[in-house]
Design an enzyme around this catalytic site. Structure first.
Site, PDB file in Angstrom:
ATOM      1  N   SER A 237       0.811  -1.214   0.000  1.00  0.00           N
ATOM      2  CA  SER A 237       0.000   0.000   0.000  1.00  0.00           C
ATOM      3  C   SER A 237       0.852   1.274   0.000  1.00  0.00           C
ATOM      4  O   SER A 237       2.015   1.252   0.405  1.00  0.00           O
ATOM      5  CB  SER A 237      -0.895  -0.029   1.235  1.00  0.00           C
ATOM      6  OG  SER A 237      -1.909   0.916   1.126  1.00  0.00           O
ATOM      7  N   GLN A 259      -0.994   4.074   6.440  1.00  0.00           N
ATOM      8  CA  GLN A 259      -0.510   3.156   5.410  1.00  0.00           C
ATOM      9  C   GLN A 259       0.707   2.395   5.905  1.00  0.00           C
ATOM     10  O   GLN A 259       0.847   1.199   5.668  1.00  0.00           O
ATOM     11  CB  GLN A 259      -0.161   3.890   4.104  1.00  0.00           C
ATOM     12  CG  GLN A 259      -1.361   4.478   3.416  1.00  0.00           C
ATOM     13  CD  GLN A 259      -2.500   3.481   3.280  1.00  0.00           C
ATOM     14  OE1 GLN A 259      -2.358   2.462   2.627  1.00  0.00           O
ATOM     15  NE2 GLN A 259      -3.623   3.764   3.917  1.00  0.00           N
ATOM     16  N   HIS A 262       0.403  -0.970   7.620  1.00  0.00           N
ATOM     17  CA  HIS A 262      -0.060  -2.159   6.886  1.00  0.00           C
ATOM     18  C   HIS A 262       1.051  -3.178   6.700  1.00  0.00           C
ATOM     19  O   HIS A 262       0.823  -4.382   6.757  1.00  0.00           O
ATOM     20  CB  HIS A 262      -0.561  -1.770   5.482  1.00  0.00           C
ATOM     21  CG  HIS A 262      -2.024  -1.483   5.424  1.00  0.00           C
ATOM     22  ND1 HIS A 262      -2.974  -2.432   5.691  1.00  0.00           N
ATOM     23  CD2 HIS A 262      -2.709  -0.357   5.123  1.00  0.00           C
ATOM     24  CE1 HIS A 262      -4.184  -1.902   5.558  1.00  0.00           C
ATOM     25  NE2 HIS A 262      -4.056  -0.637   5.221  1.00  0.00           N
ATOM     26  N   GLU A 327      -1.451   5.339  -5.095  1.00  0.00           N
ATOM     27  CA  GLU A 327      -2.681   4.584  -4.849  1.00  0.00           C
ATOM     28  C   GLU A 327      -3.691   5.492  -4.119  1.00  0.00           C
ATOM     29  O   GLU A 327      -4.832   5.624  -4.541  1.00  0.00           O
ATOM     30  CB  GLU A 327      -2.337   3.367  -3.986  1.00  0.00           C
ATOM     31  CG  GLU A 327      -3.513   2.484  -3.642  1.00  0.00           C
ATOM     32  CD  GLU A 327      -3.166   1.428  -2.596  1.00  0.00           C
ATOM     33  OE1 GLU A 327      -2.094   1.547  -1.945  1.00  0.00           O
ATOM     34  OE2 GLU A 327      -3.962   0.488  -2.425  1.00  0.00           O
ATOM     35  N   HIS A 328      -3.252   6.081  -2.986  1.00  0.00           N
ATOM     36  CA  HIS A 328      -4.087   6.997  -2.209  1.00  0.00           C
ATOM     37  C   HIS A 328      -3.450   8.378  -2.219  1.00  0.00           C
ATOM     38  O   HIS A 328      -2.257   8.499  -1.955  1.00  0.00           O
ATOM     39  CB  HIS A 328      -4.172   6.562  -0.738  1.00  0.00           C
ATOM     40  CG  HIS A 328      -4.657   5.166  -0.531  1.00  0.00           C
ATOM     41  ND1 HIS A 328      -3.814   4.114  -0.241  1.00  0.00           N
ATOM     42  CD2 HIS A 328      -5.913   4.646  -0.558  1.00  0.00           C
ATOM     43  CE1 HIS A 328      -4.533   2.998  -0.092  1.00  0.00           C
ATOM     44  NE2 HIS A 328      -5.810   3.289  -0.282  1.00  0.00           N
ATOM     45  N   ASP A 361     -10.961   3.479   3.441  1.00  0.00           N
ATOM     46  CA  ASP A 361     -10.742   2.044   3.643  1.00  0.00           C
ATOM     47  C   ASP A 361     -12.004   1.332   4.107  1.00  0.00           C
ATOM     48  O   ASP A 361     -12.150   0.129   3.911  1.00  0.00           O
ATOM     49  CB  ASP A 361      -9.651   1.822   4.704  1.00  0.00           C
ATOM     50  CG  ASP A 361      -8.264   2.050   4.130  1.00  0.00           C
ATOM     51  OD1 ASP A 361      -8.113   1.945   2.899  1.00  0.00           O
ATOM     52  OD2 ASP A 361      -7.340   2.328   4.919  1.00  0.00           O
ATOM     53  N   HIS A 420     -13.612 -13.156 -46.552  1.00  0.00           N
ATOM     54  CA  HIS A 420     -14.207 -11.970 -45.929  1.00  0.00           C
ATOM     55  C   HIS A 420     -14.948 -11.150 -46.982  1.00  0.00           C
ATOM     56  O   HIS A 420     -16.111 -10.763 -46.808  1.00  0.00           O
ATOM     57  CB  HIS A 420     -13.124 -11.081 -45.297  1.00  0.00           C
ATOM     58  CG  HIS A 420     -12.582 -11.572 -44.003  1.00  0.00           C
ATOM     59  ND1 HIS A 420     -11.870 -12.731 -43.884  1.00  0.00           N
ATOM     60  CD2 HIS A 420     -12.653 -11.046 -42.750  1.00  0.00           C
ATOM     61  CE1 HIS A 420     -11.508 -12.890 -42.613  1.00  0.00           C
ATOM     62  NE2 HIS A 420     -11.984 -11.883 -41.906  1.00  0.00           N
TER      63      HIS A 420
END
Lengths: 433, 433
Positions: A237, A259, A262, A327-328, A361, A420
């Site tokens: 994260s 973060q 984590h 990410e955040h 979250d 075709h």
């Protein structure tokens, strides 16, 4: 100590590039092991699944006991304190409301030739949700994966969660019940991914697998991709906070630590227009680390991968943010909307100092499964669309074919694809008879 | 001879399952070679690219000559006959019009707590388009990949196309010019994918790579996935035609052959409610094969993987179709719309006998890059969304945080993520001061 950088320093560019390219995770190479496990489950089904579960989870099961009974789930869910169930319900309601707005629309129209064109969205027939066991067994992840699938209209939702030594997190089961999961199996690891992808005597195969997991799970998802769809392979994260001096350093420190706690490989970065504020935040982080329960993990992450970057102005902050593609992203500035408008690459943006990332979250509504490791440059967080697919539709009339068929004949000829062209020619001939 | 099956035969299920699971493609294992090529290009940039291009394409270039000049492109495009340019233009206009309708909408709303939620779509900053050389160098693929990127708003679009022995297809360059490609490099294979993903002195890296290619290209795309985004890894082409007896057998034969002529591994299947019609189509295929220029390829595909399945009714046809989950599905029946409504898994549906699949390959408007090998169960054709990503947005007010913050604190506590909870607690404390 985290790195302290100043965007106006002459050596900033090289230091910032080094920060961007720092390798934060050494994924162990488990690919050969995982390949063997998948082959074993494909070949021997339940028998392999039971043996592997006994070996890795120290849990001896029978085929009949792989799946949790409705009674098992009800009992576990009922053991969860009411306050926690209420919190889960609030989260589920908000996540559902947000994701319901993502439902895509079908389209159908006629063009000037009289042709009808369009597309149609349909859910996958069955989705499998992986939930880790042990410490990382998060009820919030169950909601974030299961609810978008349900909103998409997926008719069958199977969940796998390992029960090491027989232990399951009752909150995970409560979340699964709340989110409307249909089947829960007490298996994990690569063997659970193999069972979802290929099926066994007891477990019907699914079409899409989502959810976080360890290196074995990630390698297994990569391997079964193609046979089934998968979500992203998430890395550790990350958070980037852009803050001006008009913030409480302790709040920002806690956001960075949320973060960092984590994972030792997580990364927390502060970009600020005020060097003294940056120092104050770093000090607040150290203070909080002295009491934080996960201070060992959070401290290692902050020390090894944390950074405080001072910039001359918010435009520079926005430019650096896009290079990080976090990410955040928290925007703790006076006018977060106008700063947000300058940002192109970010998984999720949290606007203003009253929006700590942790809200996202759990209860904000948007999904917390987000692109990591700079992949926000080209990918998005989990959504309802991940559980749906689009079928394109086209219907020619004789007049439409007369209008556009000759161009198809011409292009088919340039590509030397005779059949075709002939498939159009034969029809046009009939029209011109 | 293709297989002839009847859904009412007692052994149908096992024969149909065998048809579904037939392995049509033996991908050579080129992964080690590809890994070496990618490492070489990462390490040595242009120098490696030039050496590998000389080795594989027998083309000696300098770094300055990697990129085609505007003059090169203009000259090549001008050499294309006007009728072909007109056909390309008609195709491009229709593809653009279809894909413009796919542009997703941003959203922003306030909920009952006063929180503002939403999302925003943005294009990737740079996309790379792979175009094969030689026989499979199709101008239509250039349009189908480049136009959605342009419609998405991708600011930079780089194309790579190998020039074996120095030869390029002028139509490919004309299509690239028409679609608004910014840069064209005469390189191919795994080395071109590596250059797009990691960049060299001459070629700036991109964020997303799309386009078809051989086994080396496919393996390279798999390897660089994560560093950049990729589209799907496409397998051999497929068509399923569902037709009642009220069709010209020759038209249906040509539709089946238009996929079979792509590749010996292609698969063409007819499902019909009339066994005699099925026989007539098979006979028409044989007749056409006697004169078709690509009869060797088309004949091998039809013989090895073709099938004619007789069903008692269209409901059965729809059920079998969903099990096949075809890339292309033609519905040549009296009421194609009501049959279409019964289909869940298909890449593209062509409705009615006036809509040969070849129309979709060139000028229909929908994309011709579609999910193969049953992946229509969980994935979609190429679209504007493949070149965009979504950033979620959330903004709490003090009142909103007071309303939902406590639930976040509760859930953070259940997950033992203390800093998550404290980042909310610190703010709520200030509010309650």
């Amino acid at each position: 100590m985290p790195v302290f950088l100043n965007a106006t320093d002459p050596d900033f560019e090289s230091a910032f590039t080094a920060l961007l390219s720092a390798k934060r995770e050494d994924s162990p190479d488990v690919d050969a092991t995982v390949a063997g496990i998948i082959e074993d489950v494909r070949a021997r089904g339940d028998a392999a699944l039971l043996e592997l579960t006994e070996k890795f989870d120290r849990l001896k099961l029978t085929a009949a006991a792989l799946r949790l009974s409705a009674e098992d789930i009800r009992t576990a869910a009922a053991s969860v304190p009411e306050a926690e169930r209420d919190a889960l319900r609030l989260a589920a309601d908000r996540i559902r409301a947000y994701h319901e707005r993502q439902l895509p629309e079908d389209a159908e129209w006629s063009d000037d030739t009289g042709a009808t064109l369009g597309w149609r969205w349909t859910p996958v027939a069955a989705a499998g949700l992986y939930v880790p066991g042990g410490l990382a067994s998060y009820p919030s992840s169950v909601l974030m994966n299961a609810i978008p699938a349900r909103v998409a209209g997926v008719p069958r939702l199977a969940m796998v969660v390992p029960a090491p030594d027989g232990i399951l997190n009752p909150l995970v089961l409560a979340a699964a019940e709340l989110a409307g999961v249909d089947e829960i199996y007490r298996i994990g690891g690569a063997q659970a991914i193999a069972a979802l992808a290929y099926g066994t005597e007891t477990i019907a195969p699914v079409d899409k697998i989502t959810g976080p997991g360890n290196a074995f799970v990630a390698a297994a998802k990569r391997r079964v991709f193609g046979k089934v769809g998968i979500d992203m392979i998430a890395g550790p994260s990350e958070i980037l906070v852009i803050a001006d001096a008009d913030n409480d350093p302790d709040w920002i420190a806690l956001d960075l630590l949320s973060q960092a706690e984590h994972d030792e490989s997580a990364q927390s970065i502060l970009i600020t227009t005020d060097a003294a504020f940056g120092e104050a935040v770093a000090k607040a982080v150290e203070t909080r680390l002295t009491t934080l329960s996960r201070s060992k993990i959070a401290g290692a992450s902050w020390r090894d991968f944390g950074a405080v970057i001072t910039v001359p102005d918010l435009d520079t902050a926005a430019q650096l943010s896009d290079r990080i593609a976090p990410e955040h992203l928290e925007l703790c500035v006076a006018d977060p909307d106008s700063l947000s408008a300058k940002i192109t690459h970010a998984g999720a943006i949290f606007l203003g100092q009253w929006t700590p990332e942790a809200i996202g979250d759990y209860v904000g509504g948007p999904n917390h499964v987000l692109p990591t490791a700079r992949s926000a440059r080209f990918s998005s967080g989990l959504s309802v669309l991940d559980f749906m697919k689009r079928t394109t539709l086209a219907r020619m009339t004789p007049a439409a074919l007369r209008a556009i068929g000759p161009a198809a004949e011409t292009l088919a000829a340039t590509e030397s694809l005779e059949a075709h062209g002939l498939s159009v020619t034969a029809r046009l001939r009939k029209l011109n008879d």
